[in-house]
Every structure is written in structure tokens, then in C-alpha cells.
Write a protein that holds these residues in place. Structure first.
Motif, PDB file in Angstrom:
ATOM      1  N   ILE A   1      18.954  46.504  -6.247  1.00 41.79           N
ATOM      2  CA  ILE A   1      18.001  47.506  -5.750  1.00 41.79           C
ATOM      3  C   ILE A   1      18.747  48.391  -4.760  1.00 41.79           C
ATOM      4  CG2 ILE A   1      15.798  47.889  -4.600  1.00 41.79           C
ATOM      5  CD1 ILE A   1      15.598  46.452  -7.307  1.00 41.79           C
ATOM      6  N   ASP A   2      19.045  49.615  -5.158  1.00 41.40           N
ATOM      7  CA  ASP A   2      19.865  50.491  -4.335  1.00 41.40           C
ATOM      8  C   ASP A   2      19.277  50.698  -2.939  1.00 41.40           C
ATOM      9  OD1 ASP A   2      21.701  50.797  -6.360  1.00 41.40           O
ATOM     10  OD2 ASP A   2      20.825  52.671  -7.117  1.00 41.40           O
TER      11      ASP A   2
ATOM     12  N   TYR B   1      14.178  44.475   1.585  1.00 34.82           N
ATOM     13  CA  TYR B   1      12.999  44.828   0.804  1.00 34.82           C
ATOM     14  C   TYR B   1      11.798  45.216   1.662  1.00 34.82           C
ATOM     15  CZ  TYR B   1      15.996  42.542  -2.587  1.00 34.82           C
ATOM     16  OH  TYR B   1      17.087  42.181  -3.351  1.00 34.82           O
ATOM     17  N   HIS B   2      12.034  45.616   2.909  1.00 34.91           N
ATOM     18  CA  HIS B   2      10.973  46.065   3.810  1.00 34.91           C
ATOM     19  C   HIS B   2      11.244  47.505   4.249  1.00 34.91           C
ATOM     20  CE1 HIS B   2      10.159  41.747   4.099  1.00 34.91           C
ATOM     21  NE2 HIS B   2       9.008  42.035   4.644  1.00 34.91           N
ATOM     22  N   PHE B   3      10.170  48.201   4.604  1.00 39.02           N
ATOM     23  CA  PHE B   3      10.236  49.559   5.144  1.00 39.02           C
ATOM     24  C   PHE B   3      11.051  50.471   4.215  1.00 39.02           C
ATOM     25  CE2 PHE B   3      10.074  47.258   9.510  1.00 39.02           C
ATOM     26  CZ  PHE B   3       8.712  47.071   9.381  1.00 39.02           C
TER      27      PHE B   3
ATOM     28  N   GLY C   1       8.023  50.588  -6.595  1.00 40.55           N
ATOM     29  CA  GLY C   1       6.988  50.052  -7.468  1.00 40.55           C
ATOM     30  C   GLY C   1       6.402  48.730  -7.033  1.00 40.55           C
ATOM     31  N   SER C   2       6.963  48.117  -5.994  1.00 38.69           N
ATOM     32  CA  SER C   2       6.466  46.820  -5.545  1.00 38.69           C
ATOM     33  C   SER C   2       5.399  47.011  -4.479  1.00 38.69           C
ATOM     34  CB  SER C   2       7.605  45.974  -4.984  1.00 38.69           C
ATOM     35  OG  SER C   2       7.121  44.759  -4.462  1.00 38.69           O
TER      36      SER C   2
ATOM     37  N   ALA D   1       6.905  42.798  -0.293  1.00 38.81           N
ATOM     38  CA  ALA D   1       8.318  42.416  -0.292  1.00 38.81           C
ATOM     39  C   ALA D   1       8.525  41.139  -1.102  1.00 38.81           C
ATOM     40  CB  ALA D   1       8.815  42.247   1.138  1.00 38.81           C
ATOM     41  N   ASP D   2       8.206  41.220  -2.399  1.00 34.91           N
ATOM     42  CA  ASP D   2       8.229  40.037  -3.251  1.00 34.91           C
ATOM     43  C   ASP D   2       9.633  39.542  -3.555  1.00 34.91           C
ATOM     44  OD1 ASP D   2       8.748  42.345  -4.672  1.00 34.91           O
ATOM     45  OD2 ASP D   2       7.734  41.668  -6.496  1.00 34.91           O
ATOM     46  N   TYR D   3      10.645  40.359  -3.342  1.00 36.96           N
ATOM     47  CA  TYR D   3      12.010  39.908  -3.607  1.00 36.96           C
ATOM     48  C   TYR D   3      12.608  39.153  -2.421  1.00 36.96           C
ATOM     49  CZ  TYR D   3      13.068  42.021  -8.172  1.00 36.96           C
ATOM     50  OH  TYR D   3      13.122  42.308  -9.513  1.00 36.96           O
TER      51      TYR D   3
END
Length: 331
Positions: free
Chosen positions: A87-88, A140-142, A148-149, A152-154
Motif C-alpha cells: 500500500i503506497d 494504515y491510519h490518517f 477504500g478501507s 485500519a483493517d490491515y
């Protein structure tokens, strides 16, 4: 009567947090957690590698990079993470800086899982008392959210390897930021973590001698036990339960269990502050108390404040005011 209302308020808040959370596929994904591991197909093999990671004193040491490529502008700092994911957006770390006074003290803040915004009240409360506050975006926050999520499921999921990678990435990012703060002349650097952020802050404090104080709000030792028993992680538990037993789950996430690093948290020169909620349904009080007992046995002397509220209602007065005053005295 009041506490019945408070419990119902926490439950309604938890229900809102359930939106977007679904049962997903369980995965080992050992190569993501441990890049040098050969492809494995059983939880037993995964646990063996996890045991080695717990014993590896350098597992949470970020690489010594050449040019760190920090960019500071208009109260923001950004820099590349030393862990590259698919995830870039997640590969660039962002932090909001609120400058304090002339004190050469800084505090790095790690927010809770699925936080949707930074906390201006915390930043203002601490900065007017002279501390420079740096609110970092966890993986995976902010600004680092996965497109698309809904949440922060990752960072926290039934994918065992990716969760370990995410927590390790958060620790590496935090330690890299602390190195930058020290290079900027900050003599005293503290960390503050809330809920899931407390695991990141605690692991950093355990492994980085540059941290002098660590404040952990709503914390526990075993992340596996928190996920298995907590109100906010039912979807993850339901994803895990058909494929893994709790005993194996604890061992697989051994590198994320702060109890395994209690001796490091008890090191001389590190001061600990903990805020717990007696009515917490997300991080059960027995998990928090067990962690405090482990710290005490290791020789740590944490300052502990217990409030008669729930996980979410800690953010309400008078509880947040009491927690803030306790944090102020500690810092």
C-alpha cells in the motif's frame, strides 16, 4: 444508575465502531512478518519462528539508514518508512508537530486503533506546558489509510503475519522519529500511547534507551488475549476461532506481547505511567492487572491511575480531566 448509563453509553459507542468490520479470512502470512522465513504452512511452524523473534534483541531495531529524508514544513513532518508494504500510502510516515516553549522536551503520541483524527486537545494541553507534541500516524491510519478501507483493517486483523509487520513497522517508524527529535536537540523524549497505540509506545520504550518516560492509556500485556476477549475485536476473533486455539495464538503473537519485554520496561532510567478503566470491555481489567503484576515482578514501579469508567468513556469528563492531570504530574 449512573454507571448503568455509562456502560450503555460505552456499548453504543462500541456498536458504532463495529460498522465496516466483517469476518475475513484467517492467514498465517509468515513471510510478511519474518522476511527471511521460508514459506510455512502450519501454525506450529509459525510459532517456532515467533519464539525466535521474541528472543531476538534486534527484532525491533530499525536499520541504520544513510539519508533519512525527513521533510518538515508548516507544522508537518514526513519521512519514508523503513518497511515497504504493497500500500503506497502506508509507506510514507506523517506526523503533526505542535511546538512547545523553550523546554527541550518532546512527546510522541500514538493514537488508538481506527482513530479518525488527531487530538488537538491533547496537543494543546501539553504544548502550553512547554512540551513539543508530535502526533504520528500509525500504519494504515490518517494519511496512511488504505484506499477504500472503512477502518485500519490491515494493522490489526486475522492475518497473523501482516499484523506483526504492522506493529513492527509502527515501532520502527516511532524509533526513527525519536532519532530525528534527538538530532534536533530535544534532550528528553517521552511516548504516549492509547489503546492499540499503547502497545506501540510500550514496545518502543522497551527497546529504545532514548525514551525516558512512557505513558500507556488503556493497555494490557498480551495483544492476542486482548483481541480474543475484547469487545472491539469480535470480528477478528470470529475469523480466528475456527482455525487457531488461543494457546497457539498467544505464542504466534509473542513478539507483540509486552509481558515478554517486562524486564526491558523495568530498565533503570525509564519511568512508566499507566491509566486503566475499571469498566473496560475492550481491554479487560484482568488483562491490564495481569500486565501490572508482571511489570512489578520484573522490578518496574509504574504510576497507575484506575478510573471507574469504560474504554470509550475515558474520553468524557471527569475521567479525561483526571487522566490529563495525572499525565501532567507524571511528565
Amino acid at each position: 444508575m449512573y454507571y448503568n448509563w455509562l456502560d450503555r453509553w460505552d456499548e453504543r459507542r462500541a456498536q458504532r465502531g463495529d460498522e465496516g468490520k466483517t469476518v475475513t479470512e484467517f492467514a498465517l502470512d509468515a513471510e510478511t512478518a519474518f522476511p527471511n522465513a521460508a514459506k510455512i504452512g502450519s501454525i506450529k511452524e509459525f510459532c517456532v519462528i515467533a519464539d525466535r523473534a521474541v528472543d531476538d534483541p534486534k527484532f525491533y531495531d530499525p536499520p541504520d539508514g544513510g539519508n533519512p529524508k525527513f521533510q518538515e514544513s508548516d507544522g508537518w513532518l514526513k519521512f519514508p518508512s523503513d518497511i515497504a508494504t504493497d500500500i503506497d500510502e502506508n509507506n510514507m510516515v506523517w506526523a503533526k508537530i505542535t511546538k512547545g516553549g523553550s523546554l527541550r522536551q518532546a512527546i510522541v503520541v500514538f493514537h488508538h486503533w481506527n482513530a479518525s483524527k488527531r487530538n488537538r486537545q491533547i496537543a494543546k494541553f501539553l504544548s502550553v506546558r512547554g512540551l513539543t507534541v508530535v502526533e504520528i500516524a500509525m500504519p494504515y491510519h490518517f494519511e496512511r489509510s488504505r484506499p477504500g478501507s472503512a477502518h485500519a483493517d490491515y494493522m490489526l486483523s486475522p492475518n497473523l503475519g501482516r499484523t506483526i509487520q504492522s506493529i513492527r513497522q509502527a515501532v520502527w517508524d516511532g524509533r526513527k522519529l525519536i532519532r530525528w527529535l534527538k538530532s534536533e536537540g530535544y534532550e528528553d523524549v517521552s511516548v504516549l500511547g492509547m489503546s492499540l497505540g499503547s502497545w506501540v509506545a510500550g514496545l518502543i520504550a522497551a527497546h529504545d534507551l532514548a525514551v525516558s518516560k512512557a505513558s500507556l492509556f488503556l493497555t494490557g500485556g498480551s495483544l492476542a488475549d486482548m483481541v480474543w476477549s475484547g469487545r472491539a475485536t469480535r470480528a477478528i476473533r470470529n475469523s480466528l476461532a475456527p482455525d487457531i486455539q488461543l494457546t497457539d495464538f498467544r505464542r504466534a503473537w509473542g513478539p507483540l506481547n509486552m509481558e515478554n519485554y517486562a524486564h526491558r520496561l523495568a530498565r533503570p532510567g525509564l519511568h512508566l505511567h499507566v491509566v486503566l478503566a475499571r469498566r473496560d470491555k475492550v481491554i479487560l481489567p484482568e488483562l491490564s492487572h495481569g500486565f501490572m503484576q508482571t511489570l512489578t515482578r520484573a522490578g518496574a514501579l509504574p504510576t497507575v491511575l484506575q478510573l471507574n469508567c469504560g474504554h470509550y468513556s475515558l474520553a468524557m469528563p471527569p475521567y479525561i480531566l483526571l487522566a490529563g492531570l495525572s499525565l501532567k504530574r507524571f511528565l
